[in-house]
Write an enzyme that holds these catalytic residues in place. Sequence first.
Site, PDB file in Angstrom:
ATOM      1  N   ASP A   1      13.915  21.553 -51.535  1.00 55.46           N
ATOM      2  CA  ASP A   1      13.607  22.766 -50.765  1.00 55.46           C
ATOM      3  C   ASP A   1      13.455  23.991 -51.663  1.00 55.46           C
ATOM      4  O   ASP A   1      13.425  25.107 -51.172  1.00 55.46           O
ATOM      5  CB  ASP A   1      14.715  23.030 -49.734  1.00 55.46           C
ATOM      6  CG  ASP A   1      14.250  22.692 -48.323  1.00 55.46           C
ATOM      7  OD1 ASP A   1      13.152  22.128 -48.184  1.00 55.46           O
ATOM      8  OD2 ASP A   1      14.977  22.987 -47.364  1.00 55.46           O
TER       9      ASP A   1
ATOM     10  N   ASP B   1      23.852  14.726 -52.441  1.00 52.09           N
ATOM     11  CA  ASP B   1      23.448  16.046 -52.914  1.00 52.09           C
ATOM     12  C   ASP B   1      23.009  15.935 -54.370  1.00 52.09           C
ATOM     13  O   ASP B   1      23.324  14.965 -55.063  1.00 52.09           O
ATOM     14  CB  ASP B   1      24.603  17.035 -52.779  1.00 52.09           C
ATOM     15  CG  ASP B   1      24.823  17.465 -51.338  1.00 52.09           C
ATOM     16  OD1 ASP B   1      23.953  17.169 -50.494  1.00 52.09           O
ATOM     17  OD2 ASP B   1      25.867  18.083 -51.056  1.00 52.09           O
TER      18      ASP B   1
ATOM     19  N   ASP C   1      23.902  17.141 -57.185  1.00 47.12           N
ATOM     20  CA  ASP C   1      24.840  17.018 -58.301  1.00 47.12           C
ATOM     21  C   ASP C   1      25.656  15.730 -58.245  1.00 47.12           C
ATOM     22  O   ASP C   1      26.530  15.522 -59.078  1.00 47.12           O
ATOM     23  CB  ASP C   1      25.799  18.223 -58.315  1.00 47.12           C
ATOM     24  CG  ASP C   1      26.621  18.324 -57.041  1.00 47.12           C
ATOM     25  OD1 ASP C   1      26.015  18.337 -55.967  1.00 47.12           O
ATOM     26  OD2 ASP C   1      27.861  18.395 -57.123  1.00 47.12           O
TER      27      ASP C   1
ATOM     28  N   ASP D   1      26.805  18.299 -41.370  1.00 46.23           N
ATOM     29  CA  ASP D   1      27.523  17.046 -41.590  1.00 46.23           C
ATOM     30  C   ASP D   1      28.631  16.857 -40.547  1.00 46.23           C
ATOM     31  O   ASP D   1      28.804  15.764 -39.998  1.00 46.23           O
ATOM     32  CB  ASP D   1      28.101  16.997 -43.000  1.00 46.23           C
ATOM     33  CG  ASP D   1      28.765  18.301 -43.422  1.00 46.23           C
ATOM     34  OD1 ASP D   1      28.929  19.197 -42.573  1.00 46.23           O
ATOM     35  OD2 ASP D   1      29.123  18.424 -44.610  1.00 46.23           O
TER      36      ASP D   1
END
Length: 428
Positions: free
Chosen positions: A8, A67, A69, A161
């Site tokens: 994004d 995600d 990382d 979430d």
Amino acid sequence: MLVQVLDDSDDPDVQLLIKAEVLKWQQKGVRILYRNRLIRSGYKAGNLKSAMSCDYVEDYEFVALFDADFQPGPDFLKKNIPYFKGNDDVALVQTRWAFVNKDENLLTRLQNINFSFHFEVEQHVNGVFINFFCFSGTAGVWRITALEECGGWMDRTTVEDMDIAVRAHLCGWKFIYLNDVKCLCELPKSYEAYKKQKHRWHSGPMQLFRLCFLDILRSKISRVKKTNLILLFFLLRKLVLPFYSFTLFCIILPLTMFLPEAQVVCYVPGIMSILNILPAPRSFPFIVPYLLFENTMSVTKFNAMISGLFKFGSSYEWVVTKKLGRSSEGDSIAFSENETHPLVERNGLGGSSSESDITELNKLEAAKKFGKRKRNRLYSKELALAFILLSASVRSLLSAQGIHFSFLLFQGITFLLVGLDLIGEQVS
């Protein structure tokens, strides 16, 4: 297996970097796609919803989420997928997070204490006894039919979430938590990033509670599970504790020299904070800084809780947590020497950069950043409370109430350090 890289960002350097990496794996025969949205509505939930709406997703049964990382091991799916087989009522298999930079500075050490308690106690216990816990947003595998049945990803809150987990629970789906399967990731090392992350994590649940309260009451789950959701999951953890900690440590305690009986209530949050450190015995030497820091963070949690509960503007702010992309604990040393990332050659996405090219690109990036000073931010709420607590400590000393003086002094100093942004590191 299909890999989707959901980007994004609007930074052309980042996009080129990702496209080059995706093209490299495509040339090796891996089925991997790069998706960059032009209309970036809905933040992370909108991105996930867009990706799951593609026609080719119908060919798949499960989806694993990570995600940027996070670093799943090569056997991640082999350790997770078998738990779905023969358990058609299981919607989610969640794994534990492990941190590559947990010992980098005091702030990351204190965060590690909180996460150790969260995963080893909250997630593990809830998973064993009621087959429900909050999805961590990453490092988990979902059954796609479960996602579709409960309405898919929604961007109505900043905690997509938790939203999807609660809706799946109300539909009767079960969750499994694997405490022995760990996925490496990174903790935010600056207080600014940590504060914004905490604000989002505490305002979002209050938004969600307002939206799904009636749905919980009307659902077909047992009364025990409804009680757990309303009283323990939402009210106690997300509303009562932040309110209690803030009013106690930031309002009542400075007045204890005038109201001595107030000291009785101090033991409850203190004992609860001490219990948090038990799952991380290596962090026991940091118990005093941890207790003082948690009291300080009650300001952020309380503010976030109020903004989420009453729909203030800041409750809908979804700020990406700043991280540096470290892949191992050894990267901490490397990043302290060089905090720039090599960029992809702009002449072509398929070309690979030589070491000399990367060195030159690093020098160019360093030249761009040269002269930029990392300035500490000032946090007015924390500084105001530091003044109140330090003033109260002086008053306590003059009135010969030594116990009050010690606590108020050190808590005031902690608020002062946080207010001056002297905990953690500054990220430009």
